[in-house]
Design a protein around this motif. Sequence first.
Motif, PDB file in Angstrom:
ATOM      1  N   MET A   1       0.846  -1.165   0.000  1.00 19.43           N
ATOM      2  CA  MET A   1       0.000   0.000   0.000  1.00 19.43           C
ATOM      3  C   MET A   1       0.900   1.240   0.000  1.00 19.43           C
ATOM      4  O   MET A   1       1.878   1.304   0.730  1.00 19.43           O
ATOM      5  CB  MET A   1      -0.895  -0.012   1.231  1.00 19.43           C
ATOM      6  CG  MET A   1      -1.534   1.299   1.509  1.00 19.43           C
ATOM      7  SD  MET A   1      -2.312   1.540   3.124  1.00 19.43           S
ATOM      8  CE  MET A   1      -1.839   0.168   4.076  1.00 19.43           C
ATOM      9  N   ASP A   2       0.541   2.199  -0.812  1.00 19.85           N
ATOM     10  CA  ASP A   2       1.272   3.466  -0.844  1.00 19.85           C
ATOM     11  C   ASP A   2       0.697   4.421   0.183  1.00 19.85           C
ATOM     12  O   ASP A   2      -0.522   4.515   0.339  1.00 19.85           O
ATOM     13  CB  ASP A   2       1.161   4.113  -2.222  1.00 19.85           C
ATOM     14  CG  ASP A   2       1.929   3.345  -3.281  1.00 19.85           C
ATOM     15  OD1 ASP A   2       2.924   2.704  -2.922  1.00 19.85           O
ATOM     16  OD2 ASP A   2       1.527   3.390  -4.449  1.00 19.85           O
ATOM     17  N   PHE A   3       1.580   5.094   0.909  1.00 19.06           N
ATOM     18  CA  PHE A   3       1.139   6.144   1.823  1.00 19.06           C
ATOM     19  C   PHE A   3       2.277   7.131   2.008  1.00 19.06           C
ATOM     20  O   PHE A   3       3.433   6.830   1.742  1.00 19.06           O
ATOM     21  CB  PHE A   3       0.677   5.571   3.167  1.00 19.06           C
ATOM     22  CG  PHE A   3       1.788   5.079   4.048  1.00 19.06           C
ATOM     23  CD1 PHE A   3       2.331   5.904   5.019  1.00 19.06           C
ATOM     24  CD2 PHE A   3       2.286   3.802   3.901  1.00 19.06           C
ATOM     25  CE1 PHE A   3       3.355   5.452   5.834  1.00 19.06           C
ATOM     26  CE2 PHE A   3       3.301   3.341   4.712  1.00 19.06           C
ATOM     27  CZ  PHE A   3       3.837   4.170   5.680  1.00 19.06           C
ATOM     28  N   ASN A   4       1.923   8.321   2.439  1.00 17.49           N
ATOM     29  CA  ASN A   4       2.892   9.376   2.672  1.00 17.49           C
ATOM     30  C   ASN A   4       3.375   9.283   4.113  1.00 17.49           C
ATOM     31  O   ASN A   4       2.606   9.553   5.036  1.00 17.49           O
ATOM     32  CB  ASN A   4       2.238  10.737   2.414  1.00 17.49           C
ATOM     33  CG  ASN A   4       3.148  11.895   2.731  1.00 17.49           C
ATOM     34  OD1 ASN A   4       4.304  11.719   3.087  1.00 17.49           O
ATOM     35  ND2 ASN A   4       2.626  13.099   2.611  1.00 17.49           N
ATOM     36  N   PRO A   5       4.639   8.926   4.358  1.00 20.62           N
ATOM     37  CA  PRO A   5       5.119   8.823   5.734  1.00 20.62           C
ATOM     38  C   PRO A   5       5.104  10.166   6.453  1.00 20.62           C
ATOM     39  O   PRO A   5       5.162  10.215   7.678  1.00 20.62           O
ATOM     40  CB  PRO A   5       6.539   8.271   5.595  1.00 20.62           C
ATOM     41  CG  PRO A   5       6.918   8.476   4.182  1.00 20.62           C
ATOM     42  CD  PRO A   5       5.651   8.567   3.382  1.00 20.62           C
ATOM     43  N   GLY A   6       4.964  11.259   5.722  1.00 20.76           N
ATOM     44  CA  GLY A   6       4.901  12.583   6.321  1.00 20.76           C
ATOM     45  C   GLY A   6       3.628  12.834   7.109  1.00 20.76           C
ATOM     46  O   GLY A   6       3.532  13.833   7.819  1.00 20.76           O
ATOM     47  N   VAL A   7       2.632  11.925   7.026  1.00 25.20           N
ATOM     48  CA  VAL A   7       1.401  12.111   7.793  1.00 25.20           C
ATOM     49  C   VAL A   7       1.626  11.829   9.275  1.00 25.20           C
ATOM     50  O   VAL A   7       0.842  12.274  10.106  1.00 25.20           O
ATOM     51  CB  VAL A   7       0.221  11.255   7.262  1.00 25.20           C
ATOM     52  CG1 VAL A   7      -0.092  11.591   5.821  1.00 25.20           C
ATOM     53  CG2 VAL A   7       0.467   9.777   7.439  1.00 25.20           C
ATOM     54  N   PHE A   8       2.688  11.108   9.612  1.00 27.76           N
ATOM     55  CA  PHE A   8       2.972  10.795  11.008  1.00 27.76           C
ATOM     56  C   PHE A   8       3.730  11.959  11.637  1.00 27.76           C
ATOM     57  O   PHE A   8       4.826  12.296  11.223  1.00 27.76           O
ATOM     58  CB  PHE A   8       3.783   9.505  11.126  1.00 27.76           C
ATOM     59  CG  PHE A   8       3.004   8.296  10.730  1.00 27.76           C
ATOM     60  CD1 PHE A   8       2.056   7.762  11.585  1.00 27.76           C
ATOM     61  CD2 PHE A   8       3.206   7.697   9.492  1.00 27.76           C
ATOM     62  CE1 PHE A   8       1.323   6.639  11.219  1.00 27.76           C
ATOM     63  CE2 PHE A   8       2.483   6.592   9.115  1.00 27.76           C
ATOM     64  CZ  PHE A   8       1.539   6.062   9.974  1.00 27.76           C
ATOM     65  N   ARG A   9       3.124  12.559  12.639  1.00 26.34           N
ATOM     66  CA  ARG A   9       3.741  13.657  13.367  1.00 26.34           C
ATOM     67  C   ARG A   9       4.150  13.147  14.742  1.00 26.34           C
ATOM     68  O   ARG A   9       3.903  11.990  15.090  1.00 26.34           O
ATOM     69  CB  ARG A   9       2.752  14.822  13.512  1.00 26.34           C
ATOM     70  CG  ARG A   9       2.154  15.295  12.208  1.00 26.34           C
ATOM     71  CD  ARG A   9       3.212  15.938  11.311  1.00 26.34           C
ATOM     72  NE  ARG A   9       2.700  16.227   9.990  1.00 26.34           N
ATOM     73  CZ  ARG A   9       2.099  17.350   9.640  1.00 26.34           C
ATOM     74  NH1 ARG A   9       1.903  18.300  10.523  1.00 26.34           N
ATOM     75  NH2 ARG A   9       1.685  17.512   8.407  1.00 26.34           N
ATOM     76  N   GLN A  10       4.727  14.009  15.548  1.00 27.82           N
ATOM     77  CA  GLN A  10       5.199  13.572  16.857  1.00 27.82           C
ATOM     78  C   GLN A  10       4.062  13.049  17.729  1.00 27.82           C
ATOM     79  O   GLN A  10       4.225  12.048  18.425  1.00 27.82           O
ATOM     80  CB  GLN A  10       5.905  14.717  17.562  1.00 27.82           C
ATOM     81  CG  GLN A  10       6.567  14.288  18.853  1.00 27.82           C
ATOM     82  CD  GLN A  10       7.438  15.374  19.449  1.00 27.82           C
ATOM     83  OE1 GLN A  10       7.551  16.453  18.892  1.00 27.82           O
ATOM     84  NE2 GLN A  10       8.047  15.083  20.572  1.00 27.82           N
ATOM     85  N   TYR A  11       2.902  13.705  17.699  1.00 25.41           N
ATOM     86  CA  TYR A  11       1.807  13.325  18.590  1.00 25.41           C
ATOM     87  C   TYR A  11       0.516  12.954  17.882  1.00 25.41           C
ATOM     88  O   TYR A  11      -0.486  12.697  18.534  1.00 25.41           O
ATOM     89  CB  TYR A  11       1.502  14.465  19.575  1.00 25.41           C
ATOM     90  CG  TYR A  11       2.657  14.782  20.475  1.00 25.41           C
ATOM     91  CD1 TYR A  11       2.994  13.921  21.515  1.00 25.41           C
ATOM     92  CD2 TYR A  11       3.430  15.905  20.280  1.00 25.41           C
ATOM     93  CE1 TYR A  11       4.069  14.194  22.350  1.00 25.41           C
ATOM     94  CE2 TYR A  11       4.504  16.192  21.102  1.00 25.41           C
ATOM     95  CZ  TYR A  11       4.820  15.338  22.137  1.00 25.41           C
ATOM     96  OH  TYR A  11       5.882  15.594  22.953  1.00 25.41           O
ATOM     97  N   ALA A  17      -7.465  14.456   3.647  1.00 25.04           N
ATOM     98  CA  ALA A  17      -8.418  13.360   3.837  1.00 25.04           C
ATOM     99  C   ALA A  17      -8.614  12.507   2.595  1.00 25.04           C
ATOM    100  O   ALA A  17      -8.633  11.283   2.677  1.00 25.04           O
ATOM    101  CB  ALA A  17      -9.754  13.908   4.321  1.00 25.04           C
ATOM    102  N   ASP A  18      -8.763  13.127   1.438  1.00 24.35           N
ATOM    103  CA  ASP A  18      -9.133  12.365   0.244  1.00 24.35           C
ATOM    104  C   ASP A  18      -7.987  11.595  -0.385  1.00 24.35           C
ATOM    105  O   ASP A  18      -8.214  10.533  -0.961  1.00 24.35           O
ATOM    106  CB  ASP A  18      -9.765  13.280  -0.795  1.00 24.35           C
ATOM    107  CG  ASP A  18     -11.102  13.820  -0.331  1.00 24.35           C
ATOM    108  OD1 ASP A  18     -11.767  13.134   0.481  1.00 24.35           O
ATOM    109  OD2 ASP A  18     -11.483  14.919  -0.765  1.00 24.35           O
ATOM    110  N   ASP A  19      -6.755  12.094  -0.279  1.00 21.52           N
ATOM    111  CA  ASP A  19      -5.677  11.367  -0.950  1.00 21.52           C
ATOM    112  C   ASP A  19      -4.608  10.818  -0.010  1.00 21.52           C
ATOM    113  O   ASP A  19      -3.935   9.858  -0.351  1.00 21.52           O
ATOM    114  CB  ASP A  19      -5.041  12.227  -2.056  1.00 21.52           C
ATOM    115  CG  ASP A  19      -4.469  13.530  -1.554  1.00 21.52           C
ATOM    116  OD1 ASP A  19      -5.047  14.117  -0.635  1.00 21.52           O
ATOM    117  OD2 ASP A  19      -3.439  13.963  -2.098  1.00 21.52           O
ATOM    118  N   GLU A  20      -4.439  11.366   1.175  1.00 20.78           N
ATOM    119  CA  GLU A  20      -3.446  10.823   2.096  1.00 20.78           C
ATOM    120  C   GLU A  20      -4.069   9.925   3.171  1.00 20.78           C
ATOM    121  O   GLU A  20      -3.423   8.986   3.632  1.00 20.78           O
ATOM    122  CB  GLU A  20      -2.674  11.961   2.764  1.00 20.78           C
ATOM    123  CG  GLU A  20      -1.768  12.692   1.797  1.00 20.78           C
ATOM    124  CD  GLU A  20      -1.001  13.814   2.459  1.00 20.78           C
ATOM    125  OE1 GLU A  20       0.189  13.950   2.136  1.00 20.78           O
ATOM    126  OE2 GLU A  20      -1.583  14.550   3.276  1.00 20.78           O
TER     127      GLU A  20
END
Length: 64
Positions: A1-11, A17-20
């Motif tokens: 599955m493709d996902f943007n690892p940048g969605v994970f923040r410190q907390y 919503a629609d693409d990430e």
Amino acid sequence: MDFNPGVFRQYDVRGRADDELHDDFVRALGQAYGSFIKRHGGSKIALGRDARLSGPRIMATFEA
């Protein structure tokens, strides 16, 4: 599955919503988090959201 690892923040997890935060990603995240909680002796979590239109879809998919 493709996902943007940048969605994970410190907390938290933040993304468009629609693409990430698409259903496959949200479902996998919910399953992984549930597994983590169970492994560490937990049985319940609190899940909240804001008033954005995408909230019900994301919340329902995370819980599935």
